[in-house]
Design a protein around this motif. Structure first.
Motif, PDB file in Angstrom:
ATOM      1  N   SER A  69       0.852  -1.190   0.000  1.00  0.00           N
ATOM      2  CA  SER A  69       0.000   0.000   0.000  1.00  0.00           C
ATOM      3  C   SER A  69       0.885   1.236   0.000  1.00  0.00           C
ATOM      4  O   SER A  69       2.007   1.215   0.502  1.00  0.00           O
ATOM      5  CB  SER A  69      -0.932   0.008   1.216  1.00  0.00           C
ATOM      6  OG  SER A  69      -0.188   0.103   2.406  1.00  0.00           O
ATOM      7  N   SER A  70       0.365   2.299  -0.584  1.00  0.00           N
ATOM      8  CA  SER A  70       1.080   3.576  -0.560  1.00  0.00           C
ATOM      9  C   SER A  70       0.071   4.718  -0.606  1.00  0.00           C
ATOM     10  O   SER A  70      -1.004   4.604  -1.194  1.00  0.00           O
ATOM     11  CB  SER A  70       2.066   3.681  -1.726  1.00  0.00           C
ATOM     12  OG  SER A  70       1.384   3.752  -2.954  1.00  0.00           O
ATOM     13  N   LEU A  71       0.435   5.798   0.043  1.00  0.00           N
ATOM     14  CA  LEU A  71      -0.371   7.017   0.068  1.00  0.00           C
ATOM     15  C   LEU A  71       0.552   8.183  -0.251  1.00  0.00           C
ATOM     16  O   LEU A  71       1.593   8.358   0.390  1.00  0.00           O
ATOM     17  CB  LEU A  71      -1.020   7.206   1.434  1.00  0.00           C
ATOM     18  CG  LEU A  71      -1.811   8.505   1.636  1.00  0.00           C
ATOM     19  CD1 LEU A  71      -3.019   8.557   0.704  1.00  0.00           C
ATOM     20  CD2 LEU A  71      -2.239   8.644   3.090  1.00  0.00           C
ATOM     21  N   ASN A  72       0.185   8.968  -1.257  1.00  0.00           N
ATOM     22  CA  ASN A  72       0.938  10.158  -1.655  1.00  0.00           C
ATOM     23  C   ASN A  72       0.022  11.366  -1.506  1.00  0.00           C
ATOM     24  O   ASN A  72      -1.102  11.355  -2.021  1.00  0.00           O
ATOM     25  CB  ASN A  72       1.399  10.033  -3.107  1.00  0.00           C
ATOM     26  CG  ASN A  72       2.286   8.837  -3.321  1.00  0.00           C
ATOM     27  OD1 ASN A  72       3.351   8.749  -2.735  1.00  0.00           O
ATOM     28  ND2 ASN A  72       1.829   7.900  -4.140  1.00  0.00           N
ATOM     29  N   LEU A  73       0.515  12.378  -0.826  1.00  0.00           N
ATOM     30  CA  LEU A  73      -0.253  13.599  -0.599  1.00  0.00           C
ATOM     31  C   LEU A  73       0.542  14.804  -1.091  1.00  0.00           C
ATOM     32  O   LEU A  73       1.769  14.831  -0.987  1.00  0.00           O
ATOM     33  CB  LEU A  73      -0.544  13.791   0.888  1.00  0.00           C
ATOM     34  CG  LEU A  73      -1.364  12.705   1.571  1.00  0.00           C
ATOM     35  CD1 LEU A  73      -1.337  12.898   3.074  1.00  0.00           C
ATOM     36  CD2 LEU A  73      -2.783  12.724   1.048  1.00  0.00           C
ATOM     37  N   ASN A  86       4.787  11.162   1.369  1.00  0.00           N
ATOM     38  CA  ASN A  86       4.394   9.819   0.950  1.00  0.00           C
ATOM     39  C   ASN A  86       4.734   8.816   2.042  1.00  0.00           C
ATOM     40  O   ASN A  86       5.653   9.016   2.823  1.00  0.00           O
ATOM     41  CB  ASN A  86       5.032   9.428  -0.388  1.00  0.00           C
ATOM     42  CG  ASN A  86       6.540   9.513  -0.354  1.00  0.00           C
ATOM     43  OD1 ASN A  86       7.165   9.334   0.670  1.00  0.00           O
ATOM     44  ND2 ASN A  86       7.126   9.794  -1.494  1.00  0.00           N
ATOM     45  N   ILE A  87       3.926   7.771   2.078  1.00  0.00           N
ATOM     46  CA  ILE A  87       4.130   6.679   3.014  1.00  0.00           C
ATOM     47  C   ILE A  87       3.787   5.392   2.265  1.00  0.00           C
ATOM     48  O   ILE A  87       2.847   5.365   1.480  1.00  0.00           O
ATOM     49  CB  ILE A  87       3.270   6.856   4.287  1.00  0.00           C
ATOM     50  CG1 ILE A  87       3.598   5.806   5.324  1.00  0.00           C
ATOM     51  CG2 ILE A  87       1.798   6.898   3.972  1.00  0.00           C
ATOM     52  CD1 ILE A  87       2.979   6.094   6.684  1.00  0.00           C
ATOM     53  N   GLY A  88       4.580   4.371   2.482  1.00  0.00           N
ATOM     54  CA  GLY A  88       4.336   3.117   1.788  1.00  0.00           C
ATOM     55  C   GLY A  88       4.861   1.934   2.572  1.00  0.00           C
ATOM     56  O   GLY A  88       5.767   2.072   3.403  1.00  0.00           O
ATOM     57  N   GLN A  89       4.265   0.784   2.324  1.00  0.00           N
ATOM     58  CA  GLN A  89       4.713  -0.440   2.979  1.00  0.00           C
ATOM     59  C   GLN A  89       4.515  -1.620   2.046  1.00  0.00           C
ATOM     60  O   GLN A  89       3.687  -1.578   1.151  1.00  0.00           O
ATOM     61  CB  GLN A  89       3.975  -0.658   4.298  1.00  0.00           C
ATOM     62  CG  GLN A  89       2.474  -0.886   4.173  1.00  0.00           C
ATOM     63  CD  GLN A  89       2.078  -2.296   3.794  1.00  0.00           C
ATOM     64  OE1 GLN A  89       2.746  -3.248   4.162  1.00  0.00           O
ATOM     65  NE2 GLN A  89       1.011  -2.435   3.040  1.00  0.00           N
ATOM     66  N   LEU A 105       8.862   6.420   4.341  1.00  0.00           N
ATOM     67  CA  LEU A 105       8.186   7.665   4.690  1.00  0.00           C
ATOM     68  C   LEU A 105       9.018   8.810   4.125  1.00  0.00           C
ATOM     69  O   LEU A 105      10.239   8.851   4.333  1.00  0.00           O
ATOM     70  CB  LEU A 105       8.075   7.781   6.214  1.00  0.00           C
ATOM     71  CG  LEU A 105       7.418   9.020   6.784  1.00  0.00           C
ATOM     72  CD1 LEU A 105       5.953   9.078   6.379  1.00  0.00           C
ATOM     73  CD2 LEU A 105       7.548   9.021   8.293  1.00  0.00           C
ATOM     74  N   GLY A 106       8.386   9.709   3.381  1.00  0.00           N
ATOM     75  CA  GLY A 106       9.121  10.818   2.790  1.00  0.00           C
ATOM     76  C   GLY A 106       8.357  12.122   2.871  1.00  0.00           C
ATOM     77  O   GLY A 106       7.126  12.135   2.916  1.00  0.00           O
ATOM     78  N   THR A 126      13.507   4.981   5.867  1.00  0.00           N
ATOM     79  CA  THR A 126      13.235   3.634   5.358  1.00  0.00           C
ATOM     80  C   THR A 126      13.543   2.600   6.428  1.00  0.00           C
ATOM     81  O   THR A 126      14.543   2.714   7.144  1.00  0.00           O
ATOM     82  CB  THR A 126      14.106   3.339   4.116  1.00  0.00           C
ATOM     83  OG1 THR A 126      13.866   4.331   3.143  1.00  0.00           O
ATOM     84  CG2 THR A 126      13.794   1.981   3.535  1.00  0.00           C
ATOM     85  N   TYR A 127      12.677   1.584   6.520  1.00  0.00           N
ATOM     86  CA  TYR A 127      12.899   0.433   7.400  1.00  0.00           C
ATOM     87  C   TYR A 127      12.763  -0.825   6.552  1.00  0.00           C
ATOM     88  O   TYR A 127      11.789  -0.981   5.822  1.00  0.00           O
ATOM     89  CB  TYR A 127      11.865   0.416   8.530  1.00  0.00           C
ATOM     90  CG  TYR A 127      11.877  -0.867   9.326  1.00  0.00           C
ATOM     91  CD1 TYR A 127      12.798  -1.061  10.339  1.00  0.00           C
ATOM     92  CD2 TYR A 127      10.971  -1.889   9.052  1.00  0.00           C
ATOM     93  CE1 TYR A 127      12.822  -2.243  11.064  1.00  0.00           C
ATOM     94  CE2 TYR A 127      10.982  -3.069   9.767  1.00  0.00           C
ATOM     95  CZ  TYR A 127      11.915  -3.242  10.773  1.00  0.00           C
ATOM     96  OH  TYR A 127      11.938  -4.414  11.482  1.00  0.00           O
TER      97      TYR A 127
END
Length: 170
Positions: A69-73, A86-89, A105-106, A126-127
């Motif tokens: 999943s990813s979310l970009n704002l 942005n956040i993604g996993q 996470l950016g 990043t993890y």
């Protein structure tokens, strides 16, 4: 304005000499977009299932499921400046217990140089964890450059430096 979409892909790979290495692969993706006066958002959800020989696991037959999943704002502060986050996993579960996960996470501040180009500084965290539960965390500065090639075609690039820390202290 809201837009939604989805995709499905499926294929079967047949090995002629070693039929036990043949496998079916499929993926499902969903996307949602919002574009308002100051705020725009993009959400991507996906799941994929793969069977077969995977070069990352030598010549072993592997079944793996990946969930992402990813979310970009983007928030427009003015005509020429905006904030982007942005956040993604991604989680990958494998039949040989070599599961992996990653998280990103950016955040960036962008300046519109021209009608086609914008750029600006950012930071990214990043993890990563592999099947042996070895972990890596990193943080670092980025430079983002976005170029609008055509109305429906754009290029987004990010270059940066990672300062990483490994589980073993390295």
């Amino acid at each position: 304005d809201w837009t939604f979409g989805g995709s499905y892909n499926g294929n079967y790979n047949q090995s002629l000499e070693l039929t036990e290495y043949s496998g079916y692969n499929q993926s499902l993706g969903l996307v949602g977009n919002y574009d308002g006066a100051k705020l725009s958002a993009n959400l991507n959800l996906g799941v994929a299932y793969d069977q077969g020989v995977n070069r990352y696991y030598s010549s072993e037959f592997v079944e793996q499921t990946s969930i992402s999943s990813s979310l970009n704002l983007r928030y427009r502060l003015s005509r020429k400046t905006s904030l982007q986050g942005n956040i993604g996993q991604n989680f990958t579960i494998t039949s040989n217990n070599n599961d992996t996960q990653n998280f990103n996470l950016g955040l960036a501040a962008l300046w519109k140089y021209s009608k086609l180009t914008e750029f600006g500084p950012g930071i990214r965290f990043t993890y990563l964890a592999d099947g042996s539960q070895n972990t890596r965390t990193s943080i670092g500065p980025d430079l983002l450059v976005n170029y609008q090639l055509a109305e429906k075609v754009s290029m987004n690039s990010r270059v940066g430096v990672d300062f990483a820390n490994y589980e073993d202290g390295g």
